[in-house]
Design an enzyme around this catalytic site. Sequence first.
Site, PDB file in Angstrom:
ATOM      1  N   HIS A 151       0.852  -1.184   0.000  1.00 26.51           N
ATOM      2  CA  HIS A 151       0.000   0.000   0.000  1.00 26.51           C
ATOM      3  C   HIS A 151       0.881   1.224   0.000  1.00 26.51           C
ATOM      4  O   HIS A 151       1.927   1.229   0.645  1.00 26.51           O
ATOM      5  CB  HIS A 151      -0.910  -0.001   1.238  1.00 26.51           C
ATOM      6  CG  HIS A 151      -2.071   0.903   1.112  1.00 26.51           C
ATOM      7  ND1 HIS A 151      -1.990   2.243   1.367  1.00 26.51           N
ATOM      8  CD2 HIS A 151      -3.341   0.658   0.711  1.00 26.51           C
ATOM      9  CE1 HIS A 151      -3.162   2.784   1.139  1.00 26.51           C
ATOM     10  NE2 HIS A 151      -4.007   1.857   0.735  1.00 26.51           N
ATOM     11  N   ASP A 201      -7.858  -5.439  -0.001  1.00 26.62           N
ATOM     12  CA  ASP A 201      -8.348  -6.300  -1.076  1.00 26.62           C
ATOM     13  C   ASP A 201      -7.962  -7.762  -0.913  1.00 26.62           C
ATOM     14  O   ASP A 201      -8.420  -8.611  -1.665  1.00 26.62           O
ATOM     15  CB  ASP A 201      -7.812  -5.786  -2.429  1.00 26.62           C
ATOM     16  CG  ASP A 201      -8.438  -4.468  -2.801  1.00 26.62           C
ATOM     17  OD1 ASP A 201      -9.659  -4.330  -2.616  1.00 26.62           O
ATOM     18  OD2 ASP A 201      -7.714  -3.566  -3.264  1.00 26.62           O
TER      19      ASP A 201
HETATM   20  N1  ACO Z   1       4.095  -7.566  -4.727  1.00 31.36           N
HETATM   21  C1  ACO Z   1       5.411  -7.559  -4.973  1.00 31.36           C
HETATM   22  N2  ACO Z   1       6.190  -6.475  -4.925  1.00 31.36           N
HETATM   23  C2  ACO Z   1       5.573  -5.318  -4.613  1.00 31.36           C
HETATM   24  C3  ACO Z   1       4.209  -5.233  -4.318  1.00 31.36           C
HETATM   25  C4  ACO Z   1       3.449  -6.429  -4.375  1.00 31.36           C
HETATM   26  N3  ACO Z   1       2.157  -6.449  -4.128  1.00 31.36           N
HETATM   27  N4  ACO Z   1       3.885  -3.973  -4.036  1.00 31.36           N
HETATM   28  C5  ACO Z   1       5.010  -3.250  -4.139  1.00 31.36           C
HETATM   29  N5  ACO Z   1       6.038  -4.080  -4.480  1.00 31.36           N
HETATM   30  C6  ACO Z   1       7.444  -3.713  -4.642  1.00 31.36           C
HETATM   31  C7  ACO Z   1       7.664  -3.042  -6.005  1.00 31.36           C
HETATM   32  O1  ACO Z   1       8.012  -3.984  -6.989  1.00 31.36           O
HETATM   33  C8  ACO Z   1       8.791  -2.097  -5.679  1.00 31.36           C
HETATM   34  O2  ACO Z   1       9.977  -2.866  -5.656  1.00 31.36           O
HETATM   35  P1  ACO Z   1      11.385  -2.254  -6.194  1.00 31.36           P
HETATM   36  O3  ACO Z   1      11.702  -1.121  -5.233  1.00 31.36           O
HETATM   37  O4  ACO Z   1      12.315  -3.405  -6.115  1.00 31.36           O
HETATM   38  O5  ACO Z   1      11.112  -1.778  -7.588  1.00 31.36           O
HETATM   39  C9  ACO Z   1       8.505  -1.659  -4.236  1.00 31.36           C
HETATM   40  O6  ACO Z   1       7.747  -2.734  -3.668  1.00 31.36           O
HETATM   41  C10 ACO Z   1       7.704  -0.362  -4.127  1.00 31.36           C
HETATM   42  O7  ACO Z   1       6.552  -0.503  -4.960  1.00 31.36           O
HETATM   43  P2  ACO Z   1       5.810   0.730  -5.616  1.00 31.36           P
HETATM   44  O8  ACO Z   1       4.942   0.230  -6.715  1.00 31.36           O
HETATM   45  O9  ACO Z   1       6.817   1.775  -5.944  1.00 31.36           O
HETATM   46  O10 ACO Z   1       4.974   1.218  -4.367  1.00 31.36           O
HETATM   47  P3  ACO Z   1       3.705   2.137  -4.439  1.00 31.36           P
HETATM   48  O11 ACO Z   1       3.530   2.727  -3.096  1.00 31.36           O
HETATM   49  O12 ACO Z   1       3.816   3.070  -5.604  1.00 31.36           O
HETATM   50  O13 ACO Z   1       2.528   1.116  -4.784  1.00 31.36           O
HETATM   51  C11 ACO Z   1       0.702  -0.349  -4.652  1.00 31.36           C
HETATM   52  C12 ACO Z   1       1.513   0.745  -3.937  1.00 31.36           C
HETATM   53  C13 ACO Z   1       0.294   0.127  -6.048  1.00 31.36           C
HETATM   54  C14 ACO Z   1      -0.562  -0.640  -3.853  1.00 31.36           C
HETATM   55  C15 ACO Z   1       1.565  -1.625  -4.763  1.00 31.36           C
HETATM   56  O14 ACO Z   1       1.931  -2.088  -3.469  1.00 31.36           O
HETATM   57  C16 ACO Z   1       0.876  -2.736  -5.539  1.00 31.36           C
HETATM   58  O15 ACO Z   1       0.955  -2.760  -6.772  1.00 31.36           O
HETATM   59  N6  ACO Z   1       0.182  -3.699  -4.853  1.00 31.36           N
HETATM   60  C17 ACO Z   1      -0.536  -4.742  -5.524  1.00 31.36           C
HETATM   61  C18 ACO Z   1      -1.872  -4.219  -6.029  1.00 31.36           C
HETATM   62  C19 ACO Z   1      -2.861  -3.982  -4.915  1.00 31.36           C
HETATM   63  O16 ACO Z   1      -3.066  -4.827  -4.045  1.00 31.36           O
HETATM   64  N7  ACO Z   1      -3.504  -2.804  -4.957  1.00 31.36           N
HETATM   65  C20 ACO Z   1      -4.527  -2.436  -3.981  1.00 31.36           C
HETATM   66  C21 ACO Z   1      -4.034  -1.374  -3.060  1.00 31.36           C
HETATM   67  S1  ACO Z   1      -5.269  -0.981  -1.869  1.00 31.36           S
HETATM   68  C22 ACO Z   1      -6.353  -0.018  -2.733  1.00 31.36           C
HETATM   69  O17 ACO Z   1      -6.017   0.725  -3.618  1.00 31.36           O
HETATM   70  C23 ACO Z   1      -7.709  -0.138  -2.404  1.00 31.36           C
END
Ligand code: ACO
Length: 433
Positions: free
Chosen positions: A310, A367
Amino acid sequence: MAGSDQKLTAKLVLPDSKEATLPVVVGTEDEHAIDIRNLRQETGFITLDNGYMNTGSTASAITYLDGEQGILRYRGYPIEELAEKSNFVETSYLLIKGELPTPAERESFGRMLTRHSLIHEDMHQFFAGYPPTSHPMAVLSAMVTSLSAYYPDSMDRNSDVSIHITRLLSKVRTIAAFAYKKSIGQPLMYPKNSLRYCANFLHMMFAVPSEDYNVNPILEKALNQLLILHADHEQNCSTSTVRMIGSSGANLYAAIAGGILALWGPLHGGANQAVIEMLEEIRTSGGDGKQFIDDVKNKRGNRRLMGFGHRVYKNYDPRAKILKKMCDEVLQHLGVRDPLLDIAKQMEEIALKDDYFVSKKLYPNVDFYSGIIYRAMGIPTNMFTVMFALGRLPGWIAHWKEMVEDPQTKIGRPRQIYTGPRQRKYVPIDSRG
Ligand code: ACO
C-alpha cells in the site's frame, strides 16, 4: 481545516543560494506540511513529485490515517468501532455530514435513501444495449454519468446538493444490482421499500420474481461491515480523481463516474478481482504458493502479490485485520469451505516471513481477504470492484462536498518539468526522411 501555524516556518536554500521562507501547516493530529503555494511566484521553482508520493493536495477534516501505526478513523471514530457498532447508512451520514446522526436524523436519512432507489424507467433500456459480457464497472460508470442527463439541475452550481447526494447513494445500489442481473440474463428486480439499505441490495441481486427471497441476516451484516471498511480512505487515486474532476465545476454525477473509473484499475480497487484471479491461478497450477512468491520476488512476468502493499500503510492495513477475522466468521456461519482461503493464508504466512516483503513493508491490504468473503456471499468476481465502488461512494461524496464548500478550492492543475525538444523549425514533408 488546518491552517498555517504563524510560528513555524521552513527555510529552503536554492541553487543560487537564495533562501525561501515557507509557512508550515499543522494538522489536528500534528502532521506537518510545508506550504509551497507561493514558491514558484517567489523563486521560479516548482516541486516535482511523481505519483504524489509526498504531496498534500488539500487539507481535509474527513478521514485520518497513519500508515506507520496502522490507524484509520472516519471523522475521528476508529474504523474498528464503526465496523463493529455502526451500519453503512449511518457511516455514510457521518462521512458526508461530519457527525453521527441523532435517531431522528438517521431515520430521516434512511427514509430518503429508500424513497430514491428507483431509476428512471427509460434507463432500463440502456442495460439492454450492453453485451452480456460487459464488465459491470463499464456499465456502472456510464450509468452514473447518465444520471446527470436525468437530473440536469445537477449542472447548476446553485441547485440543492443534498438531493443529488441522496439520489446517488440510493441509485448506485440499484444500478449495480441491475448490471449484475443483466449480465446473467435474469429479470431486473425492483427495490423493495420495506428493506434496509444492504438488505435491499441483496434482494435486487439475488431475488427472482418466481420465488420468495429472504435476506440472510449474516449476509446483511457482512455487507454492512464490508461497505463501512471501504467507505473512505482520504486522498487515494479515485478520491483525488473525484476532487480533480469536481474542481473544474463538473457536476457531482460526472465527478463520481470519474472516481469509479479510477477505482477500476488493478493497482487500486480492481485488486480485489485480481487477488481472486491470482489465487485461482495458483490453485489450478497445483496450489504452490512458494513458486508464485518466488516469481514475484524475482519479478518474473512482472508479477506482484496482489492484495499486498500500500502506498500509505507500511504496517498491517487495519481493514485487512478486520477482514481476515470476518472472513473466517462469515465462511463458518455460511458453512462455506473455500480452498482459496487456505491458499491466501498460506501466501500471507510465507510473505510475512520473507525478507523481500518484510524489507519493503508489504502487508495484506483491504483487497486481500474481501474477495473471499464476496465469493462466499455469492457475488461473482467481476462484481467485486463494483462492491468497492458502492462502499467508497459516501467517501467520494464527502470529499466532493468538502471541496465545493471550501472557499479556498481552486481548479486542480499540476505543473510539470518539460523534457521534450527545444523550439525547432517545421520541416515540410518532402524534406523529411
Ligand atoms: N508484490 C510484490 N512487490 C511489490 C508489491 C506487491 N504487491 N507492491 C510493491 N512491491 C514492490 C515493487 O516492486 C517495488 O519494488 P522495487 O523497489 O524493487 O522496484 C517496491 O515494492 C515499491 O513498490 P511501488 O509500486 O513503488 O509502491 P507504491 O507505493 O507506488 O505502490 C501499490 C503501492 C500500487 C498498492 C503496490 O503495493 C501494488 O501494486 N500492490 C498490488 C496491487 C494492490 O493490491 N492494490 C490495492 C491497493 S489498496 C487499494 O487501492 C484499495
